[in-house]
Scaffold this active site. Structure first.
Site, PDB file in Angstrom:
ATOM      1  N   SER A 274       0.736  -1.158  -0.111  1.00  0.00           N
ATOM      2  CA  SER A 274       0.134  -0.016   0.045  1.00  0.00           C
ATOM      3  C   SER A 274       0.971   1.439  -0.052  1.00  0.00           C
ATOM      4  CB  SER A 274      -1.115   0.076   1.175  1.00  0.00           C
ATOM      5  OG  SER A 274      -1.882  -1.068   1.258  1.00  0.00           O
TER       6      SER A 274
ATOM      7  N   SER B 116      -2.904 -11.363  -2.437  1.00  0.00           N
ATOM      8  CA  SER B 116      -3.242 -12.203  -3.828  1.00  0.00           C
ATOM      9  C   SER B 116      -2.094 -13.212  -3.484  1.00  0.00           C
ATOM     10  CB  SER B 116      -3.118 -11.309  -5.132  1.00  0.00           C
ATOM     11  OG  SER B 116      -2.069 -10.618  -5.193  1.00  0.00           O
TER      12      SER B 116
END
Length: 189
Positions: free
Chosen positions: A26, A93
């Protein structure tokens, strides 16, 4: 897509950041979006905060739910690429097959896998949200890296080592790749 991309003077692409919780996905994604926007690029950032609040709020963290989460994100990214945008995603993921499914949905040549290669001990040391401590205490089941697997990419387009490289260097490495690939013009710095 070609007309929309031409209007924006850019080539649409999805930059898919993957790595463990606390790896820096992020942070890098946000800094990359700022750098691209400052260079006149049209972007959109997809991350857990904006996706899990709406589009995927019905999903948990089982392997099946993670698979569906990534599929939905890939479908949205594909639509944004079709709109001519540079899409940045920041998601753990954890499974290779799901990232390959995302690549197939978005399209080869429009998917750039960026592996934020930060070792588990470093991610645990950072532990920005205290999640690893909770997972080790059994309070968070199916936590990636603890009791759920993370399958590192075998051949990512870009690999970033956040232990050896600072934020500015990581963003520059992505921007340099985009420029070499002809996806963006030279930066204005």
């Amino acid at each position: 897509m070609a007309t929309r991309a031409r209007l924006k003077s850019q080539k649409p692409v999805t930059i898919w950041l993957t790595g463990l919780s606390g790896a820096g996905k992020s942070t890098i994604a946000n800094a990359l979006e700022v750098a691209l926007t400052e260079n006149g690029r049209h972007t959109y950032l997809l991350d857990g905060d904006n996706v899990r609040q709406g589009l995927c709020k019905d999903l948990g963290f089982s392997d099946k739910d993670r698979e569906e989460n990534i599929r939905r994100i890939a479908e949205v990214a594909r639509l944004f690429v079709d709109a001519g945008l540079i899409v940045i995603t920041a998601f753990i993921s954890p499974f290779r097959v799901d990232r390959e499914t995302a690549r197939a949905i978005i399209g080869e040549g429009e998917f750039i896998e960026v592996f934020i290669d930060t070792p588990l001990p470093e991610c645990e040391r950072r532990d920005p949200k205290g999640l690893y401590s909770k997972a080790r205490a059994g309070l968070i089941p199916n936590f990636t890296g603890i009791d759920s697997a993370y399958e590192a990419p075998l051949q990512p387009e870009i690999r970033l080592d956040t232990v050896q490289s600072d934020l500015v260097s990581c963003v520059k490495k992505i921007l340099d790749y985009l420029e070499r690939a002809g996806l963006v013009g030279p930066s204005a710095d």
